[in-house]
Scaffold this motif. Structure first.
Motif, mmCIF file in Angstrom:
data_model
loop_
_atom_site.group_PDB
_atom_site.id
_atom_site.type_symbol
_atom_site.label_atom_id
_atom_site.label_comp_id
_atom_site.label_asym_id
_atom_site.label_seq_id
_atom_site.Cartn_x
_atom_site.Cartn_y
_atom_site.Cartn_z
ATOM 1 N N ARG A 150 33.987 100.662 -57.574
ATOM 2 C CA ARG A 150 33.459 99.514 -58.342
ATOM 3 C C ARG A 150 31.935 99.558 -58.396
ATOM 4 N N ASP A 151 31.387 99.394 -59.590
ATOM 5 C CA ASP A 151 29.950 99.201 -59.765
ATOM 6 C C ASP A 151 29.642 97.738 -59.499
ATOM 7 N N PHE A 152 28.507 97.489 -58.851
ATOM 8 C CA PHE A 152 28.126 96.099 -58.584
ATOM 9 C C PHE A 152 26.617 95.973 -58.491
ATOM 10 N N ASN A 153 26.155 94.746 -58.603
ATOM 11 C CA ASN A 153 24.732 94.426 -58.476
ATOM 12 C C ASN A 153 24.492 93.726 -57.146
ATOM 13 N N MET A 154 23.341 93.983 -56.575
ATOM 14 C CA MET A 154 22.865 93.182 -55.440
ATOM 15 C C MET A 154 21.902 92.174 -56.069
ATOM 16 N N THR A 155 22.088 90.910 -55.770
ATOM 17 C CA THR A 155 21.254 89.868 -56.347
ATOM 18 C C THR A 155 20.624 89.055 -55.227
ATOM 19 N N LEU A 156 19.302 88.993 -55.239
ATOM 20 C CA LEU A 156 18.568 88.202 -54.257
ATOM 21 C C LEU A 156 18.317 86.823 -54.873
ATOM 22 N N HIS A 157 18.938 85.818 -54.296
ATOM 23 C CA HIS A 157 18.790 84.433 -54.769
ATOM 24 C C HIS A 157 17.826 83.702 -53.836
ATOM 25 N N TRP A 158 17.068 82.738 -54.393
ATOM 26 C CA TRP A 158 16.225 81.899 -53.538
ATOM 27 C C TRP A 158 16.198 80.476 -54.060
ATOM 28 N N HIS A 159 16.056 79.556 -53.105
ATOM 29 C CA HIS A 159 15.929 78.129 -53.392
ATOM 30 C C HIS A 159 14.655 77.658 -52.708
ATOM 31 N N VAL A 160 13.700 77.197 -53.496
ATOM 32 C CA VAL A 160 12.429 76.716 -52.964
ATOM 33 C C VAL A 160 12.559 75.219 -52.697
ATOM 34 N N MET A 161 12.347 74.835 -51.445
ATOM 35 C CA MET A 161 12.439 73.430 -51.051
ATOM 36 C C MET A 161 11.030 72.875 -50.881
ATOM 37 N N PRO A 162 10.618 71.983 -51.789
ATOM 38 C CA PRO A 162 9.255 71.445 -51.722
ATOM 39 C C PRO A 162 9.146 70.288 -50.733
ATOM 40 N N LYS A 163 7.926 69.960 -50.380
ATOM 41 C CA LYS A 163 7.681 68.782 -49.550
ATOM 42 C C LYS A 163 7.953 67.532 -50.363
ATOM 43 N N THR A 164 7.619 67.577 -51.652
ATOM 44 C CA THR A 164 7.906 66.476 -52.564
ATOM 45 C C THR A 164 8.215 67.052 -53.932
ATOM 46 N N GLY A 165 9.104 66.417 -54.666
ATOM 47 C CA GLY A 165 9.470 66.912 -55.984
ATOM 48 C C GLY A 165 10.823 67.577 -55.980
ATOM 49 N N LYS A 166 11.166 68.180 -57.094
ATOM 50 C CA LYS A 166 12.494 68.766 -57.229
ATOM 51 C C LYS A 166 12.545 70.190 -56.688
ATOM 52 N N MET A 167 13.704 70.543 -56.171
ATOM 53 C CA MET A 167 13.946 71.884 -55.662
ATOM 54 C C MET A 167 14.266 72.794 -56.854
ATOM 55 N N PHE A 168 13.829 74.052 -56.794
ATOM 56 C CA PHE A 168 14.186 74.975 -57.857
ATOM 57 C C PHE A 168 14.717 76.268 -57.273
#
Length: 184
Positions: A150-168
């Motif tokens: 099987r061919d596959f991708n490695m995907t690096l995901h990140w979630h930035v958690m701010p001190k204030t405001g929305k997370m992205f």
């Protein structure tokens, strides 16, 4: 005429009314919270001006285990070399960054399969540039016999958690990986 009004006011039995302690405290608290809300909004808006450019590389050092389990599922054990520079994700408003590496592939039954292999929390910008050699932290199992060749991708995901405001959240897709044709 103005002198006459001043004399008239002095001669009356009325004393000038001062604001009560509660009224003053309320005015001070309202002003403080307004300034705090304005500062939080400015912090949130300033994060939108940051254009991060993270980089990452992933290498499969070894396929430690590739077997068919008794129930028919494929299971893979990998040794990975993960290097990343995520420092551009950090601003003065960043509290921490949650990062995880996933194997992503398609099968006839599911158009997208995602299996988390490794994760971590990066608490500071100084820790955001790293290189680790690790075994997959979580089991890489496919429900069925779909992983051979099987061919596959490695995907690096990140979630930035701010001190204030929305997370992205965002991700970096690293294509070009293939599992062996036979079990080991």
């Amino acid at each position: 005429m103005a002198r006459g009004l001043e004399v008239q006011w002095r001669n009356s039995n009325q004393t000038p009314k001062m604001h009560s302690f509660g009224y003053r405290a309320n005015a001070l608290l309202t002003f403080s919270l307004t300034i705090l809300a304005l500062m939080c909004a400015m912090a949130s808006i300033s994060d939108n001006l940051n254009s991060p450019s993270p980089t990452a590389t992933v290498q499969i050092v070894n396929v430690n285990r590739f077997q068919k389990k008794p129930n028919g599922d494929d299971e893979v054990g990998l040794t990975l070399d993960v290097s990343a520079d995520l420092q551009s994700l950090f601003t003065w408003n960043t509290k921490q960054v949650f990062v995880f590496l996933a194997a992503e592939y398609s099968t006839p039954k599911n158009s997208l399969n995602q299996v988390s292999l490794w994760d971590g929390i990066i608490p500071a910008k100084e820790d955001a540039k790293f290189s680790i050699k690790t075994k997959n932290k979580y089991r890489f199992i496919d429900q069925g016999s779909n992983l051979r060749g099987r061919d596959f991708n490695m995907t690096l995901h990140w979630h930035v958690m701010p001190k204030t405001g929305k997370m992205f959240a965002d991700k970096l897709v690293l294509p070009g990986f293939r599992l062996p044709e036979s079990y080991r």
